[in-house]
Design an enzyme around this catalytic site. Structure first.
Site, mmCIF file in Angstrom:
data_model
loop_
_atom_site.group_PDB
_atom_site.id
_atom_site.type_symbol
_atom_site.label_atom_id
_atom_site.label_comp_id
_atom_site.label_asym_id
_atom_site.label_seq_id
_atom_site.Cartn_x
_atom_site.Cartn_y
_atom_site.Cartn_z
ATOM 1 N N GLU A 180 0.865 -1.187 -0.004
ATOM 2 C CA GLU A 180 -0.179 0.095 0.053
ATOM 3 C C GLU A 180 0.967 1.180 -0.025
ATOM 4 O OE1 GLU A 180 -2.892 0.431 2.976
ATOM 5 O OE2 GLU A 180 -3.754 -1.515 2.551
ATOM 6 N N ASP A 240 -6.345 9.382 9.751
ATOM 7 C CA ASP A 240 -4.955 9.043 10.289
ATOM 8 C C ASP A 240 -4.526 9.495 11.503
ATOM 9 O OD1 ASP A 240 -3.969 7.044 8.122
ATOM 10 O OD2 ASP A 240 -4.220 8.680 6.765
ATOM 11 N N TYR A 266 -11.159 -4.454 2.529
ATOM 12 C CA TYR A 266 -10.271 -4.092 3.594
ATOM 13 C C TYR A 266 -11.114 -3.819 4.939
ATOM 14 C CZ TYR A 266 -6.581 -1.100 5.742
ATOM 15 O OH TYR A 266 -5.576 -0.690 6.563
#
Lengths: 405, 271
Positions: free
Chosen positions: B49, B60, B175
């Site tokens: 990734e 994040d 995912y």
């Protein structure tokens, strides 16, 4: 200008105002955003919700606030009659409380006990901390470290009200960064937490919901103007950061084609200086904080820092409905520099005995540019969105030691 | 066959999960980041990734926020990210590369142009964090047209009603974001992950990979027993920052050993 049958129908069921708006959030938040939308839709149809909202606006916030005829500014500028919509007289000192009352009622309805919010100038933070105190809810406010430094009185006020103020150090440590951290908090506390967004931006349904709660401003202006003058105003002027005070004033009048509307962005050191917060004038469409709208960004799509002397306008984006209204041509958007806003701040203080927020001073500055060109029977409403007590230190610093007050 | 599909088939034959390693393009600068990218497969990464730097990485945690800031300060951009993938492809034709990031830089470049350039560079998949199924229609068809897999995120908040919507248009893999939170912070409880993976498998035949909060070889091994792939990001980014590329590659080797050990253990128990 695009001529539509109505400018008040947006957004569509997916939260889009034409190209703008939408729900650009991480998957973790999507179910919650959809839940907020469902809950809000149900609340709007519930007379008990509306009743409690109106009751608190009347008896807690102190509405309706006056539409004040500013005779000395009118005389000085020598044209249009200047009418100030006195949002500064609301409890907590700005229009922000209208939206907070609406959203805290929604949060309670959804069973949430923890409220988070972002704040720039601290006005939304104070308003949020206030309604959390009123409803006995836990309150966490994200605020950029730069803003904490320049808005110290509001920071202390939030703490007095029982809120935890979390400083955000990232980036330029202003409103954009505070919003990033609030979103990060929300992702990590989806079950317990309601995000009380302070402006008419963010993922759907926030832009529409905040607009609806703030529309009380325009609705009161309509009634007050009719009662006193027997007619509607001719023009409306409001400052724009995210744009909630402006959309609240404009929205009830969007389908009155004769009424001119002007949104005033913050030009900071000037549009050519690169240091400004005028996303409509100096930005282009992009995606940030859950919605597509005009953003200050570089050629690679990296978001740029905004600049304004007014912390509440210091944001590189704008609510999506304003983006759409700009493209459609229904609302005119202009900008005012830090210096012009400071001049208007002093003028209003000296001539009317009203200390306006630096945000609202942007609207006053533009009104001063155009009022003299308009006939004396022209009714111009300026949204005095907040009071300037919080800005006294900023103004003192800007004018310099012993400067001309 | 797409590189992702081929890689998962090969791993199935080995009866083990994929190690998916995340690094940020241009962190801390282009040259060092390219070297790390090029060295990941031989250290044991099965899929890469590759983070596209963005000023406002809202999903994040601190490690990747700082990585993005360093990358941007070093001139990182979408164009450079693609150039780096193209250079990687000169020496590695098999390891799938999935770009991960936020929508605005992609939108600015233009979805159609971006997908064409990504395919030319040798990109195999896309993860766009802030593009949920509700908004994906402006990018997904262009990715498909270029043979790029579009990877959707499922989360602990994706309920039974929502999961089909999330996985129905996915390709490559699904995912699973194992915690409700941001990258590199809390770690999920294994039993909860196992339940969630089983739930997702009822809706899709695609491989299910798990990420967020996985830091150590032991955690990677545990997740490898449950899922088809293990994503490690913040820990590798942090190791590279603290210890340099060599330290990051040591961690990758450790993670790879952990995951391979999990496969042996699984065989050993006759599962």
């Amino acid at each position: 200008m695009t001529n539509l049958n109505t400018y008040r129908a947006g957004p569509d069921e997916r939260g889009h105002f034409g190209l703008y708006g939408g729900r650009f959030v991480a998957e973790t938040l999507m179910p919650l955003i959809l839940e907020v939308e469902r809950a809000y839709r149900a609340a709007r149809l519930d007379p008990a919700f509306t009743e409690e909202f109106r009751d608190l606006l009347a008896n807690y916030v102190g509405r309706p606030n006056p539409l004040y005829h500013a005779r000395r500014l009118t005389g000085l500028w020598g044209g249009a009659q200047i009418l100030l919509k006195r949002e500064d007289l609301n409890h907590t000192g700005a229009h922000k409380i209208n939206n907070c009352i609406g959203q805290i009622l929604l949060a309670r309805r959804m069973g949430k006990r923890r409220i988070i919010a972002e704040t720039g100038a601290g006005q939304h933070g104070v308003a949020t901390a206030t309604v959390c105190a009123l409803f006995g809810m836990e309150c966490v406010i994200y605020m950029g470290a730069t803003d904490i430094a320049r808005q110290a009185p509001n920071v202390y006020r939030m703490k007095l009200l029982g809120a935890e103020v979390k400083p955000v150090e990232a980036g330029a440590a202003t409103l954009k960064d505070a919003m990033n951290d609030a979103l990060r908090d929300w992702v990590a506390h989806v079950d317990s937490t309601y995000y009380l967004i302070g402006t008419a931006a963010g993922p759907h349904p926030y832009p529409a919901m905040v607009r609806d709660f703030q529309s009380v401003i325009g609705e009161e202006v309509r009634a007050q103007s009719m009662a006193r003058y027997g007619r509607l105003p001719d023009s409306l002027v409001a400052c724009i950061g995210g744009g909630s005070n402006a959309i609240g004033l404009f929205h009830p009048f969007l389908d009155e084609p004769a009424i001119r509307m002007v949104g005033v962005e913050a030009a900071g050191h000037g549009l050519d200086s690169g240091k400004h917060a005028a996303s409509l004038a100096g930005g282009r469409p992009g995606v940030l904080h859950g919605n597509r709208t005009y953003l200050l960004q570089d050629e690679n799509g990296q978001i740029e820092e905004a600049h304004s002397i007014s912390a509440g306008l210091d944001y590189p984006g704008i609510g999506p409905e304003h983006a759409w209204l700009k493209d459609s041509g229904r609302v005119e958007y202009v900008s005012v520099t830090d210096t012009e806003a400071l001049d208007a701040f002093r003028l209003c203080t000296r001539m009317e005995g009203i200390i306006p927020a630096l945000e609202s001073s942007h609207a006053l500055a533009h009104a001063g540019r155009i009022a003299g060109t308009l006939p004396r029977d022209h009714l111009m409403v300026i949204n005095l969105s907040g009071r300037g007590d919080k800005d006294v230190a900023t103004v003192a610093a800007a004018l310099g030691e012993g400067g001309p007050v | 066959m797409s590189r992702l599909k081929a890689r998962f088939q090969a791993l199935k034959a080995e009866n083990r999960a994929a190690l998916i390693t995340y690094i940020m393009a241009c962190d801390p600068d282009r040259e060092s980041s390219q070297k790390l990218l090029d060295a990941l497969p031989s250290a044991g990464a099965d899929i890469i990734e590759f983070g596209m730097p963005f000023t406002d990485p809202m999903a994040d945690g601190p490690a990747i926020q700082l990585a993005a800031r360093r990358a941007l300060a070093a001139g990182g951009s979408l164009a450079l990210t693609l150039e780096m993938v193209a250079r990687f492809r000169q020496t590695d034709r098999d390891t799938p590369v999935v770009l991960m990031g936020y929508y605005n830089p992609v939108y600015t470049r233009g979805p159609e142009r971006f997908c064409r350039e990504a395919a030319e560079a040798g990109v195999d998949g896309l993860i766009i964090v802030d593009l949920p199924p509700e908004e994906v229609d402006e990018l997904l068809p262009h990715a498909r047209a270029q043979g790029i897999d579009f990877i959707f995120l499922a989360t602990p908040t994706s309920d039974e009603a929502r999961l089909p919507q999330v996985v129905s248009r996915a390709s490559g893999f699904v995912y699973y974001v194992s915690i409700a939170g941001i990258t590199g912070t809390r770690s999920a409880d294994e039993a909860a992950v196992a339940d969630a993976v089983a739930r997702i498998r009822r809706h899709t035949d695609l491989p299910v990979c798990v990420g967020f909060g996985i830091k150590s070889p032991e955690q990677a091994a545990a997740i490898a027993r449950i899922a088809d792939g293990v994503v490690v990001g913040s820990a590798i980014v942090q190791a590279a920052t603290d210890l340099g590329n060599a330290g990051a590659l040591d961690l990758v080797r450790g993670l790879a050993t952990g995951i391979r050990g999990a496969a042996v253990a699984e065989n050993g128990t006759g599962k």
